[in-house]
Scaffold this motif. Structure first.
Motif, PDB file in Angstrom:
ATOM      1  N   ASP A 231       0.703  -1.327  -0.118  1.00 38.92           N
ATOM      2  CA  ASP A 231       0.028  -0.063  -0.004  1.00 38.92           C
ATOM      3  C   ASP A 231       0.833   1.247  -0.046  1.00 38.92           C
ATOM      4  OD1 ASP A 231      -2.301  -1.419  -0.071  1.00 38.92           O
ATOM      5  OD2 ASP A 231      -2.743  -1.334   2.160  1.00 38.92           O
ATOM      6  N   VAL A 232       1.778   1.041   0.526  1.00 36.29           N
ATOM      7  CA  VAL A 232       2.984   2.196   0.755  1.00 36.29           C
ATOM      8  C   VAL A 232       3.722   2.434  -0.595  1.00 36.29           C
ATOM      9  CG1 VAL A 232       4.808   3.203   1.762  1.00 36.29           C
ATOM     10  CG2 VAL A 232       2.935   2.315   3.156  1.00 36.29           C
ATOM     11  N   TYR A 233       4.382   1.287  -1.026  1.00 37.50           N
ATOM     12  CA  TYR A 233       5.448   1.211  -2.077  1.00 37.50           C
ATOM     13  C   TYR A 233       4.903   1.168  -3.478  1.00 37.50           C
ATOM     14  CZ  TYR A 233       9.598   0.328  -4.687  1.00 37.50           C
ATOM     15  OH  TYR A 233      10.741   0.226  -5.637  1.00 37.50           O
ATOM     16  N   GLY A 234       3.783   0.444  -3.384  1.00 37.58           N
ATOM     17  CA  GLY A 234       3.103   0.351  -5.066  1.00 37.58           C
ATOM     18  C   GLY A 234       3.921  -0.605  -5.566  1.00 37.58           C
ATOM     19  N   LYS A 235       3.799  -0.408  -6.908  1.00 40.24           N
ATOM     20  CA  LYS A 235       4.437  -1.613  -7.825  1.00 40.24           C
ATOM     21  C   LYS A 235       4.036  -3.173  -7.410  1.00 40.24           C
ATOM     22  CE  LYS A 235       7.834   1.683  -9.567  1.00 40.24           C
ATOM     23  NZ  LYS A 235       7.198   1.719 -10.919  1.00 40.24           N
ATOM     24  N   LYS A 236       2.931  -3.325  -7.204  1.00 39.40           N
ATOM     25  CA  LYS A 236       2.561  -4.720  -6.709  1.00 39.40           C
ATOM     26  C   LYS A 236       2.983  -5.778  -7.627  1.00 39.40           C
ATOM     27  CE  LYS A 236      -1.373  -7.321  -5.295  1.00 39.40           C
ATOM     28  NZ  LYS A 236      -3.012  -7.080  -4.991  1.00 39.40           N
ATOM     29  N   PRO A 237       3.538  -6.828  -7.428  1.00 42.15           N
ATOM     30  CA  PRO A 237       3.970  -8.114  -8.392  1.00 42.15           C
ATOM     31  C   PRO A 237       2.778  -8.748  -8.813  1.00 42.15           C
ATOM     32  CG  PRO A 237       4.136  -8.717  -6.001  1.00 42.15           C
ATOM     33  CD  PRO A 237       3.848  -7.091  -5.899  1.00 42.15           C
ATOM     34  N   HIS A 238       2.638  -9.029  -9.922  1.00 36.60           N
ATOM     35  CA  HIS A 238       1.739  -9.673 -10.704  1.00 36.60           C
ATOM     36  C   HIS A 238       1.942 -11.037 -11.105  1.00 36.60           C
ATOM     37  CE1 HIS A 238      -0.837  -6.149 -10.606  1.00 36.60           C
ATOM     38  NE2 HIS A 238       0.254  -5.319 -11.039  1.00 36.60           N
ATOM     39  N   THR A 239       2.858 -11.232 -11.959  1.00 40.22           N
ATOM     40  CA  THR A 239       3.409 -12.717 -12.270  1.00 40.22           C
ATOM     41  C   THR A 239       3.750 -13.551 -11.327  1.00 40.22           C
ATOM     42  OG1 THR A 239       5.766 -12.310 -12.711  1.00 40.22           O
ATOM     43  CG2 THR A 239       4.219 -11.459 -14.465  1.00 40.22           C
ATOM     44  N   GLN A 240       3.429 -14.930 -11.423  1.00 40.40           N
ATOM     45  CA  GLN A 240       3.722 -15.736 -10.182  1.00 40.40           C
ATOM     46  C   GLN A 240       5.226 -15.874  -9.881  1.00 40.40           C
ATOM     47  OE1 GLN A 240       1.395 -17.915  -8.769  1.00 40.40           O
ATOM     48  NE2 GLN A 240       3.053 -17.785  -7.259  1.00 40.40           N
ATOM     49  N   GLU A 241       5.930 -15.719 -10.766  1.00 38.10           N
ATOM     50  CA  GLU A 241       7.439 -15.548 -10.552  1.00 38.10           C
ATOM     51  C   GLU A 241       7.889 -14.527  -9.637  1.00 38.10           C
ATOM     52  OE1 GLU A 241       9.798 -18.310 -14.034  1.00 38.10           O
ATOM     53  OE2 GLU A 241       9.672 -15.981 -14.047  1.00 38.10           O
ATOM     54  N   ASP A 242       7.190 -13.409 -10.038  1.00 36.67           N
ATOM     55  CA  ASP A 242       7.387 -12.239  -9.294  1.00 36.67           C
ATOM     56  C   ASP A 242       6.933 -12.071  -7.961  1.00 36.67           C
ATOM     57  OD1 ASP A 242       8.618  -9.401  -9.091  1.00 36.67           O
ATOM     58  OD2 ASP A 242       6.895  -8.471  -9.901  1.00 36.67           O
ATOM     59  N   ILE A 243       5.653 -12.689  -8.018  1.00 38.53           N
ATOM     60  CA  ILE A 243       5.193 -12.943  -6.448  1.00 38.53           C
ATOM     61  C   ILE A 243       5.875 -13.932  -5.630  1.00 38.53           C
ATOM     62  CG2 ILE A 243       3.125 -13.972  -5.326  1.00 38.53           C
ATOM     63  CD1 ILE A 243       1.384 -13.046  -7.810  1.00 38.53           C
ATOM     64  N   ASN A 244       6.480 -15.050  -6.018  1.00 42.38           N
ATOM     65  CA  ASN A 244       7.209 -15.787  -5.485  1.00 42.38           C
ATOM     66  C   ASN A 244       8.467 -15.061  -4.854  1.00 42.38           C
ATOM     67  OD1 ASN A 244       5.541 -17.868  -6.060  1.00 42.38           O
ATOM     68  ND2 ASN A 244       6.891 -18.652  -7.545  1.00 42.38           N
ATOM     69  N   LEU A 245       9.216 -14.195  -5.858  1.00 45.53           N
ATOM     70  CA  LEU A 245      10.373 -13.493  -5.444  1.00 45.53           C
ATOM     71  C   LEU A 245      10.121 -12.518  -4.284  1.00 45.53           C
ATOM     72  CD1 LEU A 245      13.309 -12.870  -5.519  1.00 45.53           C
ATOM     73  CD2 LEU A 245      12.706 -11.119  -7.465  1.00 45.53           C
ATOM     74  N   PHE A 246       8.794 -11.931  -4.420  1.00 43.80           N
ATOM     75  CA  PHE A 246       8.414 -10.942  -3.480  1.00 43.80           C
ATOM     76  C   PHE A 246       8.332 -11.602  -2.060  1.00 43.80           C
ATOM     77  CE2 PHE A 246       5.120  -8.955  -0.969  1.00 43.80           C
ATOM     78  CZ  PHE A 246       5.495  -7.608  -1.011  1.00 43.80           C
ATOM     79  N   HIS A 247       7.734 -12.616  -1.904  1.00 44.14           N
ATOM     80  CA  HIS A 247       7.325 -13.224  -0.692  1.00 44.14           C
ATOM     81  C   HIS A 247       8.633 -13.540  -0.001  1.00 44.14           C
ATOM     82  CE1 HIS A 247       3.029 -13.858  -0.827  1.00 44.14           C
ATOM     83  NE2 HIS A 247       3.195 -14.610  -1.618  1.00 44.14           N
ATOM     84  N   ALA A 248       9.705 -14.008  -0.869  1.00 48.66           N
ATOM     85  CA  ALA A 248      11.112 -14.768  -0.160  1.00 48.66           C
ATOM     86  C   ALA A 248      11.691 -13.270   0.218  1.00 48.66           C
ATOM     87  CB  ALA A 248      11.708 -15.391  -1.203  1.00 48.66           C
ATOM     88  N   ALA A 249      11.906 -12.271  -0.441  1.00 44.55           N
ATOM     89  CA  ALA A 249      12.479 -11.088  -0.181  1.00 44.55           C
ATOM     90  C   ALA A 249      11.950 -10.292   0.816  1.00 44.55           C
ATOM     91  CB  ALA A 249      12.548 -10.196  -1.492  1.00 44.55           C
ATOM     92  N   PHE A 250      10.604 -10.519   0.986  1.00 41.41           N
ATOM     93  CA  PHE A 250       9.791  -9.732   1.930  1.00 41.41           C
ATOM     94  C   PHE A 250      10.203 -10.435   3.469  1.00 41.41           C
ATOM     95  CE2 PHE A 250       6.394  -9.044   4.906  1.00 41.41           C
ATOM     96  CZ  PHE A 250       6.273  -7.806   4.709  1.00 41.41           C
ATOM     97  N   GLU A 251      10.002 -11.814   3.541  1.00 43.91           N
ATOM     98  CA  GLU A 251      10.458 -12.407   4.716  1.00 43.91           C
ATOM     99  C   GLU A 251      11.953 -12.215   5.307  1.00 43.91           C
ATOM    100  OE1 GLU A 251      10.353 -16.974   6.260  1.00 43.91           O
ATOM    101  OE2 GLU A 251      11.208 -16.689   4.260  1.00 43.91           O
TER     102      GLU A 251
END
Length: 205
Positions: free
Chosen positions: A107-127
Motif C-alpha cells: 500500500d505504501v510502496y506500490g508496484k505490486k507483483p503480478h506474475t507468479q515468479e515475481d510474487i514468489n520472489l516478493f514473498h521470499a525477499a519480504f520474509e
C-alpha cells in the motif's frame, strides 16, 4: 546470468582484508542455494554474486520450509484432465495471496507483483527483510516512504523505481533505515497521526 568475475573476486578479497570469516560466507551461500532451489522458479531471480557479497547477504536467514513453486499435477489428475470434455468457460484467475504486513508494505510502496515468479520472489525477499528488521513492518514502510520521496524529488515521479520484489531483494531499504528511524515525527505528522500511536514507542525530541 552474466557474472563479472573480476569485480566479484575483488569484492571477495576486500572482505577477506576486512577480516570476514570465509567459512561464514560459504555457509550462508549454501543455505541461500538450498533456498533458491526450493523456492525460485527461475535463475533470473537469483541475486548477482557481487551484489550478494556487497550487501552481505550471507547473513540473511533463509527459511527452507517455504514452498512457492507450483506442484506438478499428479498422474491421476493429468489423466482426468486429458479425457475430460472441453468446456468453453474461461477459468477465473485466483488473486495473489498476501499477508497483512505484505499488503501494508505494498500500500505504501506500490508496484505490486503480478506474475507468479515475481510474487514468489516478493514473498521470499519480504520474509528476509522482515527478519532483518525484527518484524518491524512500520520501519520498512517508513523506509519505503522515504525512498518514494527521494525518487519523486530527483525524477519528478516514481516510474523509474524498481518493482517491489526487486527493491526488497536488492536490500534497497537499508540505505533509508537511518533516516526512517531519525524522522519518526516527520513521517507521522505527514500522515496526520500522532507519532506515539503511529510507532507505538516513546518519541524523544
Amino acid at each position: 546470468m552474466k557474472v563479472d568475475e573480476v569485480n566479484v573476486r575483488a569484492k571477495w578479497e576486500a572482505l577477506m582484508a576486512e577480516g570476514v570469516d570465509p567459512e561464514e560466507i560459504l555457509t550462508g551461500l549454501a543455505h541461500a542455494i538450498k533456498y533458491w532451489e526450493e523456492n525460485l522458479d527461475s535463475e533470473k531471480f537469483i541475486p548477482n554474486p557481487w551484489k550478494w557479497l556487497n550487501n552481505r547477504r550471507w547473513k540473511d536467514r533463509y527459511s527452507t520450509n517455504l514452498k512457492f513453486k507450483k506442484k506438478a499435477p499428479s498422474v491421476e489428475k493429468a489423466t482426468n484432465k486429458a479425457v475430460a470434455k472441453p468446456t468453453t468457460a474461461t477459468p477465473t484467475p485466483q488473486p495473489a495471496s498476501f499477508s497483512e504486513d505484505e499488503k501494508a508494505f505494498l500500500d505504501v510502496y506500490g508496484k505490486k507483483p503480478h506474475t507468479q515468479e515475481d510474487i514468489n520472489l516478493f514473498h521470499a525477499a519480504f520474509e528476509c527483510a522482515m527478519k532483518e528488521l525484527d518484524q518491524d513492518i512500520k520501519l520498512l514502510c517508513a523506509a519505503a516512504t522515504i525512498a518514494i520521496d527521494v525518487q519523486t524529488k530527483e525524477e519528478g515521479d516514481t516510474r523509474r523505481m524498481k518493482r517491489a520484489s526487486y527493491w526488497l531483494d536488492d536490500c534497497e531499504y537499508r540505505q533509508y533505515l537511518k533516516r526512517a528511524r531519525d524522522s519518526v515525527s516527520y513521517l507521522a505528522a505527514k500522515r496526520g497521526i500522532d507519532p506515539k500511536s503511529y510507532w507505538d514507542i516513546t518519541i524523544v525530541d
